[in-house]
Design an enzyme around this catalytic site. Structure first.
Site, mmCIF file in Angstrom:
data_model
loop_
_atom_site.group_PDB
_atom_site.id
_atom_site.type_symbol
_atom_site.label_atom_id
_atom_site.label_comp_id
_atom_site.label_asym_id
_atom_site.label_seq_id
_atom_site.Cartn_x
_atom_site.Cartn_y
_atom_site.Cartn_z
ATOM 1 N N LYS A 170 0.844 -1.193 0.000
ATOM 2 C CA LYS A 170 0.000 0.000 0.000
ATOM 3 C C LYS A 170 0.883 1.248 0.000
ATOM 4 O O LYS A 170 1.553 1.549 0.982
ATOM 5 C CB LYS A 170 -0.917 0.036 1.228
ATOM 6 C CG LYS A 170 -2.018 1.078 1.025
ATOM 7 C CD LYS A 170 -2.655 1.550 2.301
ATOM 8 C CE LYS A 170 -1.906 2.622 3.014
ATOM 9 N NZ LYS A 170 -1.740 3.886 2.286
ATOM 10 N N GLU A 198 10.955 15.001 15.230
ATOM 11 C CA GLU A 198 11.257 14.918 13.800
ATOM 12 C C GLU A 198 10.375 15.927 13.063
ATOM 13 O O GLU A 198 9.147 15.814 13.096
ATOM 14 C CB GLU A 198 10.971 13.504 13.297
ATOM 15 C CG GLU A 198 11.351 13.325 11.853
ATOM 16 C CD GLU A 198 10.996 11.948 11.323
ATOM 17 O OE1 GLU A 198 9.857 11.487 11.569
ATOM 18 O OE2 GLU A 198 11.834 11.338 10.648
HETATM 19 P P1 NAD Z 1 2.856 7.771 8.080
HETATM 20 O O1 NAD Z 1 3.221 6.939 9.232
HETATM 21 O O2 NAD Z 1 1.811 8.793 8.242
HETATM 22 O O3 NAD Z 1 2.360 6.887 6.871
HETATM 23 C C1 NAD Z 1 3.153 5.872 6.295
HETATM 24 C C2 NAD Z 1 2.234 4.876 5.625
HETATM 25 O O4 NAD Z 1 1.451 4.251 6.614
HETATM 26 C C3 NAD Z 1 1.247 5.463 4.613
HETATM 27 O O5 NAD Z 1 1.129 4.564 3.523
HETATM 28 C C4 NAD Z 1 -0.056 5.514 5.410
HETATM 29 O O6 NAD Z 1 -1.196 5.425 4.593
HETATM 30 C C5 NAD Z 1 0.083 4.267 6.254
HETATM 31 N N1 NAD Z 1 -0.688 4.254 7.500
HETATM 32 C C6 NAD Z 1 -1.041 5.310 8.286
HETATM 33 N N2 NAD Z 1 -1.720 4.876 9.360
HETATM 34 C C7 NAD Z 1 -1.791 3.525 9.277
HETATM 35 C C8 NAD Z 1 -2.334 2.488 10.104
HETATM 36 N N3 NAD Z 1 -2.942 2.757 11.256
HETATM 37 N N4 NAD Z 1 -2.199 1.223 9.712
HETATM 38 C C9 NAD Z 1 -1.552 0.908 8.564
HETATM 39 N N5 NAD Z 1 -1.029 1.826 7.734
HETATM 40 C C10 NAD Z 1 -1.120 3.127 8.088
HETATM 41 O O7 NAD Z 1 4.230 8.374 7.591
HETATM 42 P P2 NAD Z 1 4.476 9.368 6.390
HETATM 43 O O8 NAD Z 1 4.117 10.739 6.840
HETATM 44 O O9 NAD Z 1 3.911 8.845 5.118
HETATM 45 O O10 NAD Z 1 6.057 9.211 6.238
HETATM 46 C C11 NAD Z 1 6.924 9.978 6.943
HETATM 47 C C12 NAD Z 1 7.533 9.192 8.090
HETATM 48 O O11 NAD Z 1 8.207 8.045 7.601
HETATM 49 C C13 NAD Z 1 8.577 9.968 8.848
HETATM 50 O O12 NAD Z 1 8.373 9.843 10.228
HETATM 51 C C14 NAD Z 1 9.887 9.305 8.435
HETATM 52 O O13 NAD Z 1 10.926 9.416 9.355
HETATM 53 C C15 NAD Z 1 9.471 7.907 8.205
HETATM 54 N N6 NAD Z 1 10.409 7.235 7.290
HETATM 55 C C16 NAD Z 1 11.276 6.303 7.782
HETATM 56 C C17 NAD Z 1 12.191 5.679 6.937
HETATM 57 C C18 NAD Z 1 13.184 4.656 7.428
HETATM 58 O O14 NAD Z 1 13.748 3.932 6.624
HETATM 59 N N7 NAD Z 1 13.417 4.572 8.728
HETATM 60 C C19 NAD Z 1 12.193 6.015 5.585
HETATM 61 C C20 NAD Z 1 11.299 6.974 5.139
HETATM 62 C C21 NAD Z 1 10.391 7.565 5.998
#
Ligand code: NAD
Length: 492
Positions: free
Chosen positions: A185, A395
């Site tokens: 997803k 962050e």
């Molecule tokens: P997010 O957590 O809001 O969303 C990430 C994904 O999770 C999206 O596809 C979203 O639709 C899905 N999602 C949201 N709630 C969910 C739930 N309850 N159950 C299942 N899926 C759910 O994050 P974002 O804003 O898209 O991304 C930014 C974040 O990602 C930042 O905190 C960043 O640090 C982190 N990140 C980490 C890495 C790594 O390798 N450590 C890499 C890139 C981004």
């Protein structure tokens, strides 16, 4: 798509998601808009998958996993399919990169680097597919004891919006190499390039149902997927908060999770470093991808001795950064991914000023008329930051650098570690002994010395503390997409 100078106009395109080898709108009549962050224009509409769509995808993936076409495929052939996906991506390199930029906003140069990374990841795991093996264990001559590495089964992959293609590939490629079936997803904001992967996978001979892409919200599609009882493994890349929720959900069905979460990464500059390069890289470490990076060098730790001159040069170079739409080859800083994300970042800037940090440069959206429709932000630097301030410990996920001062190596280490996160760290020194000391003492999953933002498909990537569990990339990652069966055969 038509091109006039640096301006690209795009017709709104209706997309579907991909289940069982077919493009479908699923059961839901709802859609969401996909926007170009540089202009705010809608460039696509995509179905908002409902629970029923997720149930169907999981059922399809299970059948595909058990079907002989996938189950009994020789690993070498699986690897060749991955190589072929890489090859199709290479043939469409410029188009895929442009699509990533139009959808996510990042400068085209960065999108090209991401596509190149994705190609390399498919090739790496294509090559690894027939090397995923167990071992024999010398217990006693009367027993043949060995391990088998088996695929988990059906794996769920939840992808964030900051590196939509590269981070999807990072987990899809090893999962496929190991022989799993997948439901992925993408983030609501950035689904387009992952749909391209599905197209190339099908053209490359991946059996239907092995790779399914569901577009939808985190709250419905994401949550339904990770709480489904027939999922054998979850890979999540995203915020720490969501990662914790997913881990709790997964605990109910004892499903393994690989979590790649947030960061607040220290970039430590010692006086003996190559300061010219360190300035350039400190800028690159925070302003690449408009700072929307888990591994951003968002905390710059400067030694007293070089503090003033380093900052003066960094400020000068930061103010020269060319802000603009990502499709313009000259752009160095593209828009943020969405208006919401920009608002969030502006909120942090307000809190930084209120908490007593000093705004050295930036702090607002640019006012050039050409940029007012997009979600642009000026590159921002705060000095006099404390680890207790929100901008010093949370962050931000935007182009905002927090600068700290230290006068001893011990102080640098304690500042570096004074965070809930532990993903990435940069260390700048030409003193090897000191570098080794810092590598050992810094609590981070990845450390770069005299470098920043370096990660290869061959090198493990994962976090300490609240930055996650497990490692993506490198051969170690295969541990997450397989399980071990321990076998003993009595040969007396
Ligand atoms: P997010 O957590 O809001 O969303 C990430 C994904 O999770 C999206 O596809 C979203 O639709 C899905 N999602 C949201 N709630 C969910 C739930 N309850 N159950 C299942 N899926 C759910 O994050 P974002 O804003 O898209 O991304 C930014 C974040 O990602 C930042 O905190 C960043 O640090 C982190 N990140 C980490 C890495 C790594 O390798 N450590 C890499 C890139 C981004």
């Amino acid at each position: 798509m038509s091109r006039q100078g640096a301006q690209v106009t795009v017709q709104v395109q209706a997309y579907n998601f991909f289940v069982n080898g077919k493009w479908t709108a699923g059961t839901s009549s709802e859609t969401f808009d996909v926007r170009n962050p540089a202009t705010g224009e809608t460039i696509g509409r995509i179905p908002r998958a409902g629970k029923e769509d997720v149930y169907e995808a999981v059922e399809v993936a299970r059948k595909a996993f058990e079907a002989p076409a996938w189950h009994e495929m020789e690993p070498t052939k699986r690897g060749k399919i991955l190589m072929q996906i890489a090859s199709l991506m290479r043939q469409n390199f410029d188009e895929v990169a442009k699509l990533e930029t139009l959808n996510q906003g990042k400068p085209i140069r960065e999108s090209k680097a991401d596509v190149a990374w994705a190609i390399r990841a498919f090739e790496y795991w294509g090559g690894a597919a027939d090397k995923i093996q167990g071992e024999t264990i010398p217990v006693t001559p009367s027993r043949l004891t060995y391990t088998l590495r088996e695929p988990l089964g059906v794996t769920a992959h939840i992808i964030p919006w900051n590196y939509p293609l590269a981070l999807a590939t990072r987990s899809l490629a090893p999962a496929l190499a190991a022989g799993n079936s997948i439901i992925a997803k993408p983030a609501e904001l950035t689904p387009l390039t992952l749909l391209r992967v599905a197209e190339y996978a099908q053209k490359s001979g991946l059996p239907d149902g092995v790779l399914n892409i569901i577009t939808g919200s985190g709250a419905v599609a994401g949550r339904t997927l990770v709480s489904h009882s027939d999922i054998d493994g979850i890979t999540f890349t995203g915020s720490t908060e969501t990662g914790k929720q997913i881990m709790e959900t997964a605990a109910k069905s004892v499903t393994p999770v690989l979590l790649e979460l947030g960061g607040k990464n220290p970039n430590i500059i010692l006086p003996d470093a190559d300061l010219q390069r360190a300035v350039q890289m400190a800028k690159y470490a925070i302003f690449t991808n408009a700072g929307q990076m888990c591994w951003a060098g968002s905390r710059l730790l400067l030694h007293d001795e070089i503090y003033d001159r380093f900052l003066a040069e960094l400020k000068k170079q930061t103010e020269l950064i060319k802000i603009g739409p990502g499709v313009d080859e000259r752009t160095e800083l593209g828009p943020m991914v969405s208006e919401d994300q920009r608002e969030r970042v502006l909120g942090y800037i307000k809190s930084g000023t209120e908490d007593g940090a000093r705004l050295l440069t930036g702090g607002q959206a640019p006012d050039e008329p050409a940029l007012t429709k997009g979600y642009f932000m000026k590159p921002t630097i705060f000095t006099d930051v404390k680890t207790t301030m929100k901008i010093g410990c949370e962050e931000i996920f935007g182009p905002v650098l927090a600068v700290f001062r230290f006068s001893s190596v011990d102080e640098a280490v304690s500042l570096a570690n004074e965070t809930q996160f532990g993903l990435y760290a940069g260390v700048w020194t030409n003193n090897l002994k000191l570098a080794q000391q810092l590598i050992r003492q810094i609590q981070a999953g990845v450390v770069a010395v005299n470098d920043y933002l370096v990660a290869y498909p061959q090198t493990p990537f994962g976090g300490y503390k609240d930055s996650g569990i497990g490692y993506e990339s490198g051969l170690q990652a295969i541990g997450h997409y397989t399980r071990i069966k321990s076998v003993t055969v009595n040969i007396t």
